[in-house]
Scaffold this active site. Sequence first.
Site, PDB file in Angstrom:
ATOM      1  N   HIS A 124       0.908  -1.217   0.014  1.00 10.12           N
ATOM      2  CA  HIS A 124       0.105   0.043   0.042  1.00 10.12           C
ATOM      3  C   HIS A 124       0.849   1.126  -0.089  1.00 10.12           C
ATOM      4  O   HIS A 124       1.758   1.370   0.898  1.00 10.12           O
ATOM      5  CB  HIS A 124      -0.977   0.067   1.218  1.00 10.12           C
ATOM      6  CG  HIS A 124      -1.785   1.294   1.395  1.00 10.12           C
ATOM      7  ND1 HIS A 124      -3.218   1.419   0.583  1.00 10.12           N
ATOM      8  CD2 HIS A 124      -1.594   2.411   1.904  1.00 10.12           C
ATOM      9  CE1 HIS A 124      -3.343   2.501   0.846  1.00 10.12           C
ATOM     10  NE2 HIS A 124      -2.593   3.169   1.290  1.00 10.12           N
ATOM     11  N   CYS A 125       0.818   2.150  -1.052  1.00  7.12           N
ATOM     12  CA  CYS A 125       1.448   3.453  -1.122  1.00  7.12           C
ATOM     13  C   CYS A 125       0.735   4.769  -0.700  1.00  7.12           C
ATOM     14  O   CYS A 125      -0.268   4.996  -1.267  1.00  7.12           O
ATOM     15  CB  CYS A 125       2.164   3.409  -2.550  1.00  7.12           C
ATOM     16  SG  CYS A 125       2.939   4.838  -2.833  1.00  7.12           S
ATOM     17  N   PRO A 126       1.047   5.207   0.378  1.00  5.83           N
ATOM     18  CA  PRO A 126       0.490   6.241   1.014  1.00  5.83           C
ATOM     19  C   PRO A 126       0.665   7.575  -0.174  1.00  5.83           C
ATOM     20  O   PRO A 126      -0.225   8.400  -0.219  1.00  5.83           O
ATOM     21  CB  PRO A 126       0.969   6.655   2.411  1.00  5.83           C
ATOM     22  CG  PRO A 126       2.426   5.945   2.350  1.00  5.83           C
ATOM     23  CD  PRO A 126       2.101   4.902   1.307  1.00  5.83           C
TER      24      PRO A 126
END
Length: 298
Positions: A124-126
């Site tokens: 998951h990439c913020p």
Amino acid sequence: MCCCLDENSDAPFQITALAIILWVHITVSVDLLYFSQTPGYVAFAFFTCVVILILWNYYAAATTDAGRIPAQWVPEDNVHPIVEAKKSTKGREPRFCTKCNCLKPPRAHHCSTCNKCTLRMDHHCPWVHNCIGFYNYHFFIRFLATVVLGCATALVLLIWDGLADNDTKMAPLRLVVFISDLLLAFVVLLLVGLLLGYHLQLIAAGMTTIESFEYEQAEEKAERLSYRTGRSSRSFKARIQFPYDFGCWQNFVASCAYHPVYQWLLPLPATHGDGCDFRVKSPDITWPPHVDEGREEV
């Protein structure tokens, strides 16, 4: 579309990323066109095209759903060999997500941030406020590559501009902006370049970030097993087989959604595969590899 549970959780990261991109582009462009003694219109046009590719790939990575498990999906023995299975059954039963209440295809994982299972999940990439998975991983890689290209271009243009104006004293404000752009472009180039290098290594091995962690865990268990039994760790590590590695070139082609090489930097959608079925070396290989210290098996 991007579908994270908390719509505002990653907003600071997104704002920071977009602000850096736009700030460097605007300040470098203004310096080239209005303050430089040797205006570089061709350089400006090239730099602008790179920034457009950065923003385009960023938008595609952020808004493309990484991949949801189809409703009522079940593995078919002849089409979906059970390569990834519950550890307790030694490869006899497919994995099941208790939160999504569904069977999980190979390489799918549950994202606690998005609160859903993602096909071929990488992480998951913020920074893009989205999971990176089957349908947008190639956008993410292209985003990293174009950021590196853009920062390298900005550094070259700034250094070239500084050398060209060497005999002219810069105004204090221009000097501050000039130095801040140099530092910003260098830091982003270094950090994103390291991240891109890491992902290129993963691509060459055919792995996702999660799978690389699983591989490291399997090697650590093999080392512990070697220590407990007094046997060489090589004999245990040799049993760790990754089922999705088909060679560096084929892995790169697959990571770029099977587009031709000349289209690899373009934000084109994935047109191959469904994220549920992956070619494997052998249906007899299970992943993650099981380590049984009692029976001395990996």
